[in-house]
Design a protein around this motif. Structure first.
Motif, PDB file in Angstrom:
ATOM      1  N   ALA A  23     -12.297   3.458   1.522  1.00  0.00           N
ATOM      2  CA  ALA A  23     -13.294   2.464   1.922  1.00  0.00           C
ATOM      3  C   ALA A  23     -12.797   1.644   3.108  1.00  0.00           C
ATOM      4  CB  ALA A  23     -13.619   1.561   0.737  1.00  0.00           C
ATOM      5  N   ALA A  24     -11.543   1.225   3.057  1.00  0.00           N
ATOM      6  CA  ALA A  24     -10.977   0.447   4.161  1.00  0.00           C
ATOM      7  C   ALA A  24     -10.913   1.279   5.436  1.00  0.00           C
ATOM      8  CB  ALA A  24      -9.593  -0.068   3.782  1.00  0.00           C
ATOM      9  N   ASN A  25     -10.540   2.534   5.313  1.00  0.00           N
ATOM     10  CA  ASN A  25     -10.482   3.406   6.486  1.00  0.00           C
ATOM     11  C   ASN A  25     -11.866   3.582   7.114  1.00  0.00           C
ATOM     12  OD1 ASN A  25      -7.729   3.745   6.278  1.00  0.00           O
ATOM     13  ND2 ASN A  25      -7.869   5.682   5.184  1.00  0.00           N
ATOM     14  N   LYS A  26     -12.908   3.735   6.274  1.00  0.00           N
ATOM     15  CA  LYS A  26     -14.276   3.876   6.784  1.00  0.00           C
ATOM     16  C   LYS A  26     -14.729   2.615   7.509  1.00  0.00           C
ATOM     17  CE  LYS A  26     -16.765   4.880   3.176  1.00  0.00           C
ATOM     18  NZ  LYS A  26     -17.753   5.344   2.194  1.00  0.00           N
ATOM     19  N   SER A  27     -14.185   1.490   7.129  1.00  0.00           N
ATOM     20  CA  SER A  27     -14.621   0.198   7.645  1.00  0.00           C
ATOM     21  C   SER A  27     -13.695  -0.359   8.708  1.00  0.00           C
ATOM     22  CB  SER A  27     -14.711  -0.793   6.478  1.00  0.00           C
ATOM     23  OG  SER A  27     -15.489  -0.261   5.440  1.00  0.00           O
ATOM     24  N   GLN A  28     -12.641   0.354   9.048  1.00  0.00           N
ATOM     25  CA  GLN A  28     -11.571  -0.164   9.908  1.00  0.00           C
ATOM     26  C   GLN A  28     -12.073  -0.724  11.229  1.00  0.00           C
ATOM     27  OE1 GLN A  28      -8.475  -0.407   8.639  1.00  0.00           O
ATOM     28  NE2 GLN A  28      -7.933  -1.592  10.423  1.00  0.00           N
ATOM     29  N   ASP A  29     -13.031  -0.062  11.869  1.00  0.00           N
ATOM     30  CA  ASP A  29     -13.499  -0.532  13.174  1.00  0.00           C
ATOM     31  C   ASP A  29     -14.149  -1.909  13.084  1.00  0.00           C
ATOM     32  OD1 ASP A  29     -15.628   0.671  11.732  1.00  0.00           O
ATOM     33  OD2 ASP A  29     -16.777   0.955  13.576  1.00  0.00           O
ATOM     34  N   ARG A  30     -14.727  -2.261  11.945  1.00  0.00           N
ATOM     35  CA  ARG A  30     -15.327  -3.579  11.751  1.00  0.00           C
ATOM     36  C   ARG A  30     -14.316  -4.617  11.271  1.00  0.00           C
ATOM     37  NH1 ARG A  30     -17.746  -5.045   8.210  1.00  0.00           N
ATOM     38  NH2 ARG A  30     -17.505  -3.442   6.662  1.00  0.00           N
ATOM     39  N   LEU A  31     -13.284  -4.161  10.564  1.00  0.00           N
ATOM     40  CA  LEU A  31     -12.324  -5.093   9.969  1.00  0.00           C
ATOM     41  C   LEU A  31     -11.395  -5.723  10.998  1.00  0.00           C
ATOM     42  CD1 LEU A  31     -11.366  -3.203   6.689  1.00  0.00           C
ATOM     43  CD2 LEU A  31     -13.065  -4.992   7.030  1.00  0.00           C
ATOM     44  N   VAL A  32     -11.024  -4.962  12.007  1.00  0.00           N
ATOM     45  CA  VAL A  32     -10.150  -5.490  13.059  1.00  0.00           C
ATOM     46  C   VAL A  32     -10.990  -6.425  13.925  1.00  0.00           C
ATOM     47  CG1 VAL A  32      -8.794  -4.863  15.089  1.00  0.00           C
ATOM     48  CG2 VAL A  32      -8.721  -3.426  13.040  1.00  0.00           C
ATOM     49  N   PRO A  33     -10.595  -7.626  14.188  1.00  0.00           N
ATOM     50  CA  PRO A  33      -9.319  -8.273  13.929  1.00  0.00           C
ATOM     51  C   PRO A  33      -9.346  -9.222  12.731  1.00  0.00           C
ATOM     52  CG  PRO A  33     -10.483  -9.558  15.543  1.00  0.00           C
ATOM     53  CD  PRO A  33     -11.401  -8.416  15.138  1.00  0.00           C
ATOM     54  N   TRP A  34     -10.337  -9.097  11.855  1.00  0.00           N
ATOM     55  CA  TRP A  34     -10.517 -10.083  10.783  1.00  0.00           C
ATOM     56  C   TRP A  34      -9.666  -9.820   9.552  1.00  0.00           C
ATOM     57  CZ3 TRP A  34     -12.677 -12.910  14.045  1.00  0.00           C
ATOM     58  CH2 TRP A  34     -13.727 -12.487  14.847  1.00  0.00           C
ATOM     59  N   TYR A  35      -9.429  -8.576   9.258  1.00  0.00           N
ATOM     60  CA  TYR A  35      -8.748  -8.223   8.001  1.00  0.00           C
ATOM     61  C   TYR A  35      -7.726  -7.134   8.294  1.00  0.00           C
ATOM     62  CZ  TYR A  35      -8.311  -7.455   2.954  1.00  0.00           C
ATOM     63  OH  TYR A  35      -7.840  -7.394   1.660  1.00  0.00           O
ATOM     64  N   SER A  36      -6.505  -7.350   7.890  1.00  0.00           N
ATOM     65  CA  SER A  36      -5.447  -6.360   8.115  1.00  0.00           C
ATOM     66  C   SER A  36      -5.243  -5.542   6.852  1.00  0.00           C
ATOM     67  CB  SER A  36      -4.133  -7.058   8.480  1.00  0.00           C
ATOM     68  OG  SER A  36      -4.262  -7.736   9.688  1.00  0.00           O
ATOM     69  N   THR A  37      -5.477  -4.262   6.960  1.00  0.00           N
ATOM     70  CA  THR A  37      -5.254  -3.376   5.817  1.00  0.00           C
ATOM     71  C   THR A  37      -3.898  -2.694   5.968  1.00  0.00           C
ATOM     72  OG1 THR A  37      -6.388  -1.555   6.924  1.00  0.00           O
ATOM     73  CG2 THR A  37      -7.714  -2.936   5.451  1.00  0.00           C
ATOM     74  N   PRO A  38      -3.314  -2.290   4.858  1.00  0.00           N
ATOM     75  CA  PRO A  38      -2.053  -1.546   4.930  1.00  0.00           C
ATOM     76  C   PRO A  38      -2.228  -0.275   5.763  1.00  0.00           C
ATOM     77  CG  PRO A  38      -2.527  -2.232   2.688  1.00  0.00           C
ATOM     78  CD  PRO A  38      -3.760  -2.513   3.486  1.00  0.00           C
ATOM     79  N   GLN A  39      -1.143   0.177   6.373  1.00  0.00           N
ATOM     80  CA  GLN A  39      -1.229   1.334   7.259  1.00  0.00           C
ATOM     81  C   GLN A  39      -0.500   2.575   6.754  1.00  0.00           C
ATOM     82  OE1 GLN A  39      -3.315   1.245  10.027  1.00  0.00           O
ATOM     83  NE2 GLN A  39      -3.867  -0.625   8.940  1.00  0.00           N
ATOM     84  N   THR A  40       0.312   2.432   5.723  1.00  0.00           N
ATOM     85  CA  THR A  40       1.036   3.583   5.191  1.00  0.00           C
ATOM     86  C   THR A  40       0.740   3.715   3.698  1.00  0.00           C
ATOM     87  OG1 THR A  40       3.004   2.325   4.548  1.00  0.00           O
ATOM     88  CG2 THR A  40       2.929   3.185   6.828  1.00  0.00           C
ATOM     89  N   VAL A  41       1.020   4.888   3.155  1.00  0.00           N
ATOM     90  CA  VAL A  41       0.817   5.118   1.721  1.00  0.00           C
ATOM     91  C   VAL A  41       1.649   4.127   0.913  1.00  0.00           C
ATOM     92  CG1 VAL A  41       1.132   6.762  -0.164  1.00  0.00           C
ATOM     93  CG2 VAL A  41       0.219   7.540   2.035  1.00  0.00           C
ATOM     94  N   GLU A  42       2.890   3.923   1.320  1.00  0.00           N
ATOM     95  CA  GLU A  42       3.762   2.988   0.593  1.00  0.00           C
ATOM     96  C   GLU A  42       3.245   1.556   0.669  1.00  0.00           C
ATOM     97  OE1 GLU A  42       6.441   1.634  -1.941  1.00  0.00           O
ATOM     98  OE2 GLU A  42       6.052   3.746  -1.535  1.00  0.00           O
ATOM     99  N   SER A  43       2.787   1.133   1.841  1.00  0.00           N
ATOM    100  CA  SER A  43       2.283  -0.239   1.959  1.00  0.00           C
ATOM    101  C   SER A  43       0.988  -0.414   1.159  1.00  0.00           C
ATOM    102  CB  SER A  43       2.106  -0.651   3.417  1.00  0.00           C
ATOM    103  OG  SER A  43       1.177   0.164   4.079  1.00  0.00           O
ATOM    104  N   TRP A  44       0.182   0.667   1.041  1.00  0.00           N
ATOM    105  CA  TRP A  44      -1.005   0.602   0.184  1.00  0.00           C
ATOM    106  C   TRP A  44      -0.603   0.431  -1.281  1.00  0.00           C
ATOM    107  CZ3 TRP A  44      -5.867  -0.580   0.377  1.00  0.00           C
ATOM    108  CH2 TRP A  44      -6.562  -0.448   1.577  1.00  0.00           C
ATOM    109  N   ARG A  45       0.409   1.153  -1.704  1.00  0.00           N
ATOM    110  CA  ARG A  45       0.870   1.010  -3.098  1.00  0.00           C
ATOM    111  C   ARG A  45       1.353  -0.415  -3.366  1.00  0.00           C
ATOM    112  NH1 ARG A  45       3.559   6.254  -2.434  1.00  0.00           N
ATOM    113  NH2 ARG A  45       2.150   7.791  -3.312  1.00  0.00           N
TER     114      ARG A  45
END
Length: 170
Positions: A23-45
């Protein structure tokens, strides 16, 4: 967990990792620069693990009619004792933004925070130029409490934020 005619609110579980990441990946273009999502599998965990409690709690917002994931809300830095407060962050999932799902989900979350979690205060710190987010908290009953210059370091720079809050007695 809790629902209304539009959405339901579900406590985050570790098994939600793939759905939330997608869901975050699908929304990434709208989230930047408002919300920072993790970028790696480990950071997501790590992100998910932190939001399982007790000081950070994550919630999925799902459309009631078909259980589609339409948003994510978390309460972080929950402080108990004399403070009973936490900070909110959230994002809607593309292409479901602008349809009222997040307003419904945020209302459910506020009710849950005050009745079930026994919090006294929720605060959202929002960049002044994020008009959609400010409109969302206004619709949900938050009041602007102030302005915090250089409040958070985002995208390599200290950014100003407006401080919005809602109290249990409101």
């Amino acid at each position: 967990m809790t629902s209304n005619n539009t959405v339901s609110l579900h406590p985050l579980q570790i098994t939600d990792l793939e759905a939330l990441q997608e869901a975050a990946n699908k929304s990434q273009d709208r989230l930047v620069p408002w919300y920072s999502t993790p970028q790696t599998v480990e950071s997501w965990r790590e992100f998910m693990q932190r939001r399982l409690g007790p000081n950070d709690l994550g919630f999925l917002v799902r459309r009631t009619s078909d259980d589609t994931l339409v948003g994510f809300i978390d309460i972080t830095n929950i402080v108990r004792g004399v403070f009973q407060s936490g900070y909110l962050s959230y994002f809607s999932v593309s292409p479901h933004e602008g349809q009222g799902f997040m307003a419904s989900g945020l209302r459910l979350l506020v009710e849950h925070a005050f009745t079930e979690l026994h919090l006294h205060r929720l605060e959202a710190n929002i960049r002044p130029e994020n008009e959609k987010s400010i409109a969302l908290v206004k619709r949900t009953g938050f009041a602007r409490e102030g302005y915090s210059p250089r409040y958070l370091k985002l995208d390599g720079a200290w950014r100003d934020h407006e401080r919005w809050a809602i109290l249990a007695e409101a």
